[in-house]
Write a protein that holds these residues in place. Sequence first.
Motif, PDB file in Angstrom:
ATOM      1  N   GLN A  49      -5.327  39.736 -46.298  1.00 55.20           N
ATOM      2  CA  GLN A  49      -4.457  40.145 -47.394  1.00 55.20           C
ATOM      3  C   GLN A  49      -5.203  40.107 -48.720  1.00 55.20           C
ATOM      4  O   GLN A  49      -5.008  40.976 -49.578  1.00 55.20           O
ATOM      5  CB  GLN A  49      -3.225  39.237 -47.443  1.00 55.20           C
ATOM      6  CG  GLN A  49      -2.281  39.415 -46.266  1.00 55.20           C
ATOM      7  CD  GLN A  49      -1.123  38.450 -46.310  1.00 55.20           C
ATOM      8  OE1 GLN A  49      -1.119  37.483 -47.084  1.00 55.20           O
ATOM      9  NE2 GLN A  49      -0.114  38.701 -45.475  1.00 55.20           N
ATOM     10  N   ARG A  50      -6.048  39.083 -48.893  1.00 50.54           N
ATOM     11  CA  ARG A  50      -6.819  38.982 -50.129  1.00 50.54           C
ATOM     12  C   ARG A  50      -7.776  40.168 -50.275  1.00 50.54           C
ATOM     13  O   ARG A  50      -7.939  40.720 -51.368  1.00 50.54           O
ATOM     14  CB  ARG A  50      -7.603  37.665 -50.129  1.00 50.54           C
ATOM     15  CG  ARG A  50      -8.225  37.294 -51.473  1.00 50.54           C
ATOM     16  CD  ARG A  50      -8.983  35.993 -51.341  1.00 50.54           C
ATOM     17  NE  ARG A  50      -8.131  34.907 -50.884  1.00 50.54           N
ATOM     18  CZ  ARG A  50      -8.583  33.750 -50.403  1.00 50.54           C
ATOM     19  NH1 ARG A  50      -9.890  33.550 -50.308  1.00 50.54           N
ATOM     20  NH2 ARG A  50      -7.751  32.815 -50.019  1.00 50.54           N
TER      21      ARG A  50
ATOM     22  N   GLU B 252      -7.404  43.179 -48.913  1.00 55.45           N
ATOM     23  CA  GLU B 252      -6.632  44.401 -49.125  1.00 55.45           C
ATOM     24  C   GLU B 252      -6.166  44.509 -50.570  1.00 55.45           C
ATOM     25  O   GLU B 252      -6.130  45.606 -51.139  1.00 55.45           O
ATOM     26  CB  GLU B 252      -5.431  44.428 -48.174  1.00 55.45           C
ATOM     27  CG  GLU B 252      -5.815  44.604 -46.706  1.00 55.45           C
ATOM     28  CD  GLU B 252      -4.603  44.514 -45.793  1.00 55.45           C
ATOM     29  OE1 GLU B 252      -3.488  44.295 -46.318  1.00 55.45           O
ATOM     30  OE2 GLU B 252      -4.777  44.664 -44.567  1.00 55.45           O
ATOM     31  N   ASN B 253      -5.811  43.378 -51.172  1.00 55.87           N
ATOM     32  CA  ASN B 253      -5.266  43.407 -52.536  1.00 55.87           C
ATOM     33  C   ASN B 253      -6.357  43.506 -53.602  1.00 55.87           C
ATOM     34  O   ASN B 253      -6.189  44.193 -54.611  1.00 55.87           O
ATOM     35  CB  ASN B 253      -4.418  42.162 -52.789  1.00 55.87           C
ATOM     36  CG  ASN B 253      -3.176  42.123 -51.915  1.00 55.87           C
ATOM     37  OD1 ASN B 253      -2.679  43.159 -51.492  1.00 55.87           O
ATOM     38  ND2 ASN B 253      -2.684  40.922 -51.634  1.00 55.87           N
ATOM     39  N   ARG B 254      -7.504  42.812 -53.382  1.00 61.63           N
ATOM     40  CA  ARG B 254      -8.500  42.720 -54.448  1.00 61.63           C
ATOM     41  C   ARG B 254      -9.881  43.213 -54.050  1.00 61.63           C
ATOM     42  O   ARG B 254     -10.806  43.217 -54.850  1.00 61.63           O
ATOM     43  CB  ARG B 254      -8.612  41.261 -54.939  1.00 61.63           C
ATOM     44  CG  ARG B 254      -7.322  40.746 -55.569  1.00 61.63           C
ATOM     45  CD  ARG B 254      -7.521  39.403 -56.273  1.00 61.63           C
ATOM     46  NE  ARG B 254      -7.711  38.315 -55.341  1.00 61.63           N
ATOM     47  CZ  ARG B 254      -8.844  37.632 -55.181  1.00 61.63           C
ATOM     48  NH1 ARG B 254      -9.907  37.970 -55.882  1.00 61.63           N
ATOM     49  NH2 ARG B 254      -8.917  36.653 -54.319  1.00 61.63           N
ATOM     50  N   GLY B 255     -10.041  43.592 -52.789  1.00 62.46           N
ATOM     51  CA  GLY B 255     -11.323  44.111 -52.343  1.00 62.46           C
ATOM     52  C   GLY B 255     -12.374  43.045 -52.124  1.00 62.46           C
ATOM     53  O   GLY B 255     -13.571  43.351 -51.987  1.00 62.46           O
ATOM     54  N   THR B 256     -11.987  41.782 -52.080  1.00 63.17           N
ATOM     55  CA  THR B 256     -12.911  40.672 -51.853  1.00 63.17           C
ATOM     56  C   THR B 256     -12.136  39.513 -51.237  1.00 63.17           C
ATOM     57  O   THR B 256     -10.904  39.423 -51.400  1.00 63.17           O
ATOM     58  CB  THR B 256     -13.570  40.207 -53.169  1.00 63.17           C
ATOM     59  OG1 THR B 256     -14.416  39.086 -52.898  1.00 63.17           O
ATOM     60  CG2 THR B 256     -12.523  39.804 -54.195  1.00 63.17           C
TER      61      THR B 256
ATOM     62  N   SER C  45     -13.146  36.362 -51.874  1.00 65.71           N
ATOM     63  CA  SER C  45     -13.408  35.220 -52.748  1.00 65.71           C
ATOM     64  C   SER C  45     -12.150  34.843 -53.521  1.00 65.71           C
ATOM     65  O   SER C  45     -11.331  35.707 -53.878  1.00 65.71           O
ATOM     66  CB  SER C  45     -14.533  35.550 -53.734  1.00 65.71           C
ATOM     67  OG  SER C  45     -15.711  35.876 -53.044  1.00 65.71           O
ATOM     68  N   ARG C  46     -11.999  33.543 -53.786  1.00 67.15           N
ATOM     69  CA  ARG C  46     -10.871  33.089 -54.580  1.00 67.15           C
ATOM     70  C   ARG C  46     -11.079  33.435 -56.046  1.00 67.15           C
ATOM     71  O   ARG C  46     -12.210  33.524 -56.516  1.00 67.15           O
ATOM     72  CB  ARG C  46     -10.700  31.563 -54.445  1.00 67.15           C
ATOM     73  CG  ARG C  46     -10.256  31.103 -53.079  1.00 67.15           C
ATOM     74  CD  ARG C  46      -9.835  29.637 -53.077  1.00 67.15           C
ATOM     75  NE  ARG C  46     -10.904  28.765 -53.525  1.00 67.15           N
ATOM     76  CZ  ARG C  46     -10.869  28.081 -54.661  1.00 67.15           C
ATOM     77  NH1 ARG C  46      -9.839  28.185 -55.488  1.00 67.15           N
ATOM     78  NH2 ARG C  46     -11.882  27.293 -54.996  1.00 67.15           N
ATOM     79  N   ARG C  47      -9.996  33.611 -56.767  1.00 66.31           N
ATOM     80  CA  ARG C  47     -10.077  33.827 -58.210  1.00 66.31           C
ATOM     81  C   ARG C  47     -10.621  32.579 -58.883  1.00 66.31           C
ATOM     82  O   ARG C  47     -10.356  31.464 -58.441  1.00 66.31           O
ATOM     83  CB  ARG C  47      -8.700  34.157 -58.779  1.00 66.31           C
ATOM     84  CG  ARG C  47      -8.163  35.531 -58.425  1.00 66.31           C
ATOM     85  CD  ARG C  47      -6.944  35.856 -59.290  1.00 66.31           C
ATOM     86  NE  ARG C  47      -6.395  37.169 -58.970  1.00 66.31           N
ATOM     87  CZ  ARG C  47      -5.394  37.350 -58.118  1.00 66.31           C
ATOM     88  NH1 ARG C  47      -4.855  36.317 -57.505  1.00 66.31           N
ATOM     89  NH2 ARG C  47      -4.939  38.567 -57.886  1.00 66.31           N
TER      90      ARG C  47
ATOM     91  N   SER D  65      -8.480  29.241 -59.547  1.00 65.07           N
ATOM     92  CA  SER D  65      -7.358  29.099 -58.628  1.00 65.07           C
ATOM     93  C   SER D  65      -7.560  27.881 -57.746  1.00 65.07           C
ATOM     94  O   SER D  65      -8.661  27.397 -57.564  1.00 65.07           O
ATOM     95  CB  SER D  65      -7.222  30.362 -57.770  1.00 65.07           C
ATOM     96  OG  SER D  65      -8.373  30.525 -56.959  1.00 65.07           O
TER      97      SER D  65
END
Length: 271
Positions: free
Chosen positions: A28-29, A31-35, A37-39, A42
């Motif tokens: 899901q990460r 798909e949403n952000r293209g990576t 890695s954590r923000r 966060s």
Amino acid sequence: MSDNCSIQLQESNRPQQLCRSPCVCRNQRFENRGTISRRHGSGRPSKITEEVKRIVEGQMQLDDETTATQLRRLLAQQGLSREGNKVKRFEWCQEYQQDNFDDVIWTDESSIQLETHRRTCCRKIGQPPKPKPRPKHPVKVHVWGAISVNGPASLCIFDGIMDAPLYVNIMDTTLLPFISQKFPSSHRFMADNDPKHTSKLAQQFLKEKHVNWWRTPAESPDLNPIENLWHEMKEYMRREVKPKNKEELINGIKAFWRTVTPKLVLNTSDT
């Protein structure tokens, strides 16, 4: 005297199952952000301060074989413990300020490595010290010991890392006979808050065998007098034995332990 304590661990034949939750989160990460890695920022903020990081990094530069337990002791000795534990430690010290500790059994583990030279030497001013070869990875053994005003228990010498089953094995074969012989009426068993000491397996064993564990507060400085004895042992090995192989190392450790008397324990406790 127990020279080797070992437990054979069996590997589990049960097939390992992959937890799906982390995989779903990463998909899901991506798909949403293209990576994946954590923000930045966060997650839970780190509780490790810059001062703690500096001390840990400095210690690892000095000795890259320092264990997590040794690091915890080092940080506690420098006062880097939580405020609540500081209060508990102070109250504990006040409670036992007038105690003579006659029924206490002090226990601990230590590592003894092959050293053929003392750490200090004499030389003339301006003259460089003589080169002394030191192995990059010296031979090392581990020891478990117990001392009291009635003298020492048998010393256990072992290889490898001590885990909870090995610790319980040592308690069963070494500590219990010592208590039965030296403290038939009452005793207090002192061990620090190392994870293997506080494990469910160890606590269950101590409860079933009616061992009176004298608990100390968390993050307490290591005031166990057996630490002074470990220092004397290591100095004895460097100064007198100067072992050249593992057999001489073990024989030297045994020879030192035979010199431990109730008088020496009292002198060690008073320092």
